[in-house]
Design a protein around this motif. Structure first.
Motif, PDB file in Angstrom:
ATOM      1  N   LEU A   1       0.684  -1.068   0.053  1.00 39.48           N
ATOM      2  CA  LEU A   1       0.044   0.225   0.048  1.00 39.48           C
ATOM      3  C   LEU A   1       0.370   1.093   0.394  1.00 39.48           C
ATOM      4  CD1 LEU A   1      -2.563  -1.159   2.239  1.00 39.48           C
ATOM      5  CD2 LEU A   1      -2.565  -1.105  -0.182  1.00 39.48           C
ATOM      6  N   GLY A   2       2.355   0.751  -0.401  1.00 40.32           N
ATOM      7  CA  GLY A   2       2.731   2.231  -0.422  1.00 40.32           C
ATOM      8  C   GLY A   2       3.800   2.256   0.531  1.00 40.32           C
ATOM      9  N   HIS A   3       5.195   2.490   0.640  1.00 34.83           N
ATOM     10  CA  HIS A   3       6.338   2.923   1.640  1.00 34.83           C
ATOM     11  C   HIS A   3       5.769   1.733   2.064  1.00 34.83           C
ATOM     12  CE1 HIS A   3       8.883   6.092   3.550  1.00 34.83           C
ATOM     13  NE2 HIS A   3       8.343   5.121   5.047  1.00 34.83           N
ATOM     14  N   SER A   4       5.904   1.597   3.530  1.00 32.08           N
ATOM     15  CA  SER A   4       6.159   0.199   3.981  1.00 32.08           C
ATOM     16  C   SER A   4       5.200  -0.584   4.395  1.00 32.08           C
ATOM     17  CB  SER A   4       6.695   0.046   5.644  1.00 32.08           C
ATOM     18  OG  SER A   4       7.322  -0.850   5.731  1.00 32.08           O
ATOM     19  N   ALA A   5       3.619   0.603   4.089  1.00 36.51           N
ATOM     20  CA  ALA A   5       2.560  -0.167   4.636  1.00 36.51           C
ATOM     21  C   ALA A   5       1.695  -1.483   3.796  1.00 36.51           C
ATOM     22  CB  ALA A   5       1.310   0.836   4.282  1.00 36.51           C
ATOM     23  N   THR A   6       1.909  -2.346   3.967  1.00 38.14           N
ATOM     24  CA  THR A   6       1.722  -3.822   3.836  1.00 38.14           C
ATOM     25  C   THR A   6       0.507  -4.632   3.898  1.00 38.14           C
ATOM     26  OG1 THR A   6       4.287  -4.266   3.144  1.00 38.14           O
ATOM     27  CG2 THR A   6       3.011  -5.930   3.303  1.00 38.14           C
ATOM     28  N   LEU A   7      -0.587  -5.366   3.198  1.00 38.77           N
ATOM     29  CA  LEU A   7      -1.366  -6.125   3.858  1.00 38.77           C
ATOM     30  C   LEU A   7      -1.161  -7.265   3.661  1.00 38.77           C
ATOM     31  CD1 LEU A   7      -4.363  -5.899   5.030  1.00 38.77           C
ATOM     32  CD2 LEU A   7      -5.225  -5.421   2.901  1.00 38.77           C
ATOM     33  N   ILE A   8      -1.118  -8.425   4.477  1.00 43.02           N
ATOM     34  CA  ILE A   8      -1.253  -9.572   3.942  1.00 43.02           C
ATOM     35  C   ILE A   8      -2.820 -10.090   3.851  1.00 43.02           C
ATOM     36  CG2 ILE A   8      -0.462 -12.022   4.328  1.00 43.02           C
ATOM     37  CD1 ILE A   8       2.231 -10.599   5.769  1.00 43.02           C
TER      38      ILE A   8
ATOM     39  N   ASN B   1      -0.017   8.974   3.865  1.00 48.35           N
ATOM     40  CA  ASN B   1       0.426   8.638   3.018  1.00 48.35           C
ATOM     41  C   ASN B   1       0.427   8.127   1.913  1.00 48.35           C
ATOM     42  OD1 ASN B   1       1.952   6.345   1.675  1.00 48.35           O
ATOM     43  ND2 ASN B   1       1.317   5.364   2.607  1.00 48.35           N
ATOM     44  N   PRO B   2       1.016   9.206   1.224  1.00 43.12           N
ATOM     45  CA  PRO B   2       1.026   9.933  -0.172  1.00 43.12           C
ATOM     46  C   PRO B   2       1.080   8.926  -1.493  1.00 43.12           C
ATOM     47  CG  PRO B   2       3.173   9.920   0.602  1.00 43.12           C
ATOM     48  CD  PRO B   2       2.634  10.179   1.929  1.00 43.12           C
TER      49      PRO B   2
ATOM     50  N   LEU C   1      11.440  -5.675   1.333  1.00 42.41           N
ATOM     51  CA  LEU C   1      13.136  -4.981   2.207  1.00 42.41           C
ATOM     52  C   LEU C   1      12.808  -3.596   1.449  1.00 42.41           C
ATOM     53  CD1 LEU C   1      15.406  -7.713   0.459  1.00 42.41           C
ATOM     54  CD2 LEU C   1      14.542  -7.402   3.396  1.00 42.41           C
ATOM     55  N   PRO C   2      13.032  -2.689   2.586  1.00 46.17           N
ATOM     56  CA  PRO C   2      13.265  -0.997   2.319  1.00 46.17           C
ATOM     57  C   PRO C   2      14.691  -1.000   1.509  1.00 46.17           C
ATOM     58  CG  PRO C   2      14.228  -1.556   4.252  1.00 46.17           C
ATOM     59  CD  PRO C   2      13.825  -3.129   4.437  1.00 46.17           C
ATOM     60  N   THR C   3      14.173  -0.341   0.431  1.00 46.13           N
ATOM     61  CA  THR C   3      15.911  -0.289  -0.634  1.00 46.13           C
ATOM     62  C   THR C   3      16.205   1.329  -1.485  1.00 46.13           C
ATOM     63  OG1 THR C   3      14.105  -0.376  -2.749  1.00 46.13           O
ATOM     64  CG2 THR C   3      14.860  -2.261  -1.965  1.00 46.13           C
ATOM     65  N   GLY C   4      14.948   2.321   0.055  1.00 45.66           N
ATOM     66  CA  GLY C   4      15.123   3.927  -0.798  1.00 45.66           C
ATOM     67  C   GLY C   4      16.385   4.241  -0.233  1.00 45.66           C
TER      68      GLY C   4
ATOM     69  N   VAL D   1      11.436 -11.219  -3.405  1.00 45.49           N
ATOM     70  CA  VAL D   1      11.483  -9.782  -2.972  1.00 45.49           C
ATOM     71  C   VAL D   1      10.409  -8.948  -3.329  1.00 45.49           C
ATOM     72  CG1 VAL D   1      13.545  -9.653  -4.514  1.00 45.49           C
ATOM     73  CG2 VAL D   1      12.986  -8.591  -1.881  1.00 45.49           C
ATOM     74  N   ILE D   2       9.692  -7.874  -2.358  1.00 42.07           N
ATOM     75  CA  ILE D   2       9.187  -6.948  -2.805  1.00 42.07           C
ATOM     76  C   ILE D   2      10.270  -5.650  -2.351  1.00 42.07           C
ATOM     77  CG2 ILE D   2       7.058  -5.569  -2.567  1.00 42.07           C
ATOM     78  CD1 ILE D   2       5.574  -8.040  -2.354  1.00 42.07           C
ATOM     79  N   PRO D   3      10.238  -4.710  -3.197  1.00 41.85           N
ATOM     80  CA  PRO D   3      10.922  -3.682  -2.149  1.00 41.85           C
ATOM     81  C   PRO D   3      10.176  -2.646  -2.172  1.00 41.85           C
ATOM     82  CG  PRO D   3      11.113  -3.850  -4.670  1.00 41.85           C
ATOM     83  CD  PRO D   3      10.406  -4.983  -4.583  1.00 41.85           C
ATOM     84  N   ILE D   4      10.851  -2.217  -0.846  1.00 41.01           N
ATOM     85  CA  ILE D   4       9.589  -1.430  -0.285  1.00 41.01           C
ATOM     86  C   ILE D   4      10.750   0.045   0.422  1.00 41.01           C
ATOM     87  CG2 ILE D   4       7.597  -2.698   0.361  1.00 41.01           C
ATOM     88  CD1 ILE D   4       8.975  -2.801   3.210  1.00 41.01           C
ATOM     89  N   HIS D   5       9.045   0.997   1.133  1.00 40.80           N
ATOM     90  CA  HIS D   5      10.438   2.251   1.252  1.00 40.80           C
ATOM     91  C   HIS D   5      10.800   2.738   0.838  1.00 40.80           C
ATOM     92  CE1 HIS D   5      11.671   4.510   4.328  1.00 40.80           C
ATOM     93  NE2 HIS D   5      11.332   4.246   5.786  1.00 40.80           N
ATOM     94  N   TYR D   6      10.359   3.070  -0.769  1.00 38.17           N
ATOM     95  CA  TYR D   6      10.963   4.271  -2.014  1.00 38.17           C
ATOM     96  C   TYR D   6      10.030   4.970  -2.454  1.00 38.17           C
ATOM     97  CZ  TYR D   6       9.570   1.096  -5.428  1.00 38.17           C
ATOM     98  OH  TYR D   6       8.733   0.023  -6.224  1.00 38.17           O
TER      99      TYR D   6
END
Ligand SMILES: [Zn+2]
Length: 259
Positions: free
Chosen positions: A37-44, A61-62, A192-195, A217-222
């Protein structure tokens, strides 16, 4: 007449659950769904229909394409108490679902209490977890692991009902213990955060794949703030070279991956 009688008997058996269609299990089998859901937000959403919401930053959260009204989590996992991870919506979710349990580091419990969230809705009788601690909630095993960020920042190993194992790293730089996590857990998916700037840059994130050995892997936080790396291009390029066995899943905010 005989056919009619058989049909009635079969209907009755079905009604009382005494027979089922042979392929019912196949038809009803749902995959686990992971939505970014953008940034670090993740819904399982698990195959049994439980909603596990990690870093529930929705309001402000933009990059988040949904509103909080669309989400009704059974479990909330907060990696650390920063505005872009804990957010301000946790009380709303707990009010909407009074059985919702919030998993946090025990140093973050007081911040939850200040938001009006009491013991009943906080993991471990209101005490939270610390590194290595595990909670089994609704058949899902959640283990808190370290993250190199602010002092009580955490990551989570999440083992779903069917054994699918997901690692959400929260905010972190690369650390040697990732190799241990890769040895202890058979990670199906890592988020994983990649930003860069506050978390791993693409080079570190790509190398962390060699330590964690996830299948995907799903890159997040960018891309959320100007100071972060804006897209996953560099991470994808480096990962293909450094960890070619890992399948890279770049999602758009709101996009999903079935596991
Ligand atoms: Zn952050």
């Amino acid at each position: 007449m005989k056919k009619f009688r058989l049909a009635i008997i079969f209907t009755l058996l079905l009604t009382f659950g005494l027979v089922s269609f042979a392929n019912a299990a196949v038809v009803n089998k749902q995959d686990n769904n992971v939505q970014w859901l953008g940034h670090s937000a993740t819904l399982i959403t698990t195959e049994k229909g439980l909603d596990v919401f990690i870093d529930p930053w929705i309001t402000d959260n933009p990059k988040c394409p949904v509103t909080k009204e669309n989400i009704n989590p059974d479990l909330i996992l907060v990696t650390h108490n920063h505005f872009d991870h804990m957010g301000t919506d946790v009380p709303y979710f707990v009010e909407k679902n009074p059985n919702c349990i919030v998993v946090v580091h025990n140093d973050v419990v007081s911040a939850l209490n200040e938001m009006g969230i009491t013991e009943k809705n906080i993991v471990s009788y209101g005490m939270g977890l610390n590194y290595g601690g595990q909670a089994e909630l609704e058949g899902i095993k959640i283990t808190m692991v370290q993250a190199i960020h602010n002092p009580s920042a955490a990551g989570y190993i999440i083992e779903l009902e069917d054994g699918t194992t997901i690692y959400h790293a929260g905010d972190t730089g690369i650390f040697a213990g990732m190799e241990l996590l890769g040895n202890l857990y058979d990670i199906d998916l890592a988020l994983l955060p990649t930003g860069s700037t506050f978390v791993m840059n693409p080079f570190q994130a790509a190398h962390s794949l060699k330590l964690l050995k996830p299948k995907k892997v799903i890159p997040i936080h960018y891309g959320t703030f100007e100071v972060l790396v804006q897209d996953a291009t560099e991470f994808v390029k480096l990962s293909k070279k450094i960890a070619p066995n890992v399948k890279i899943e770049v999602l758009k905010p709101g996009g999903s991956l079935r596991l």
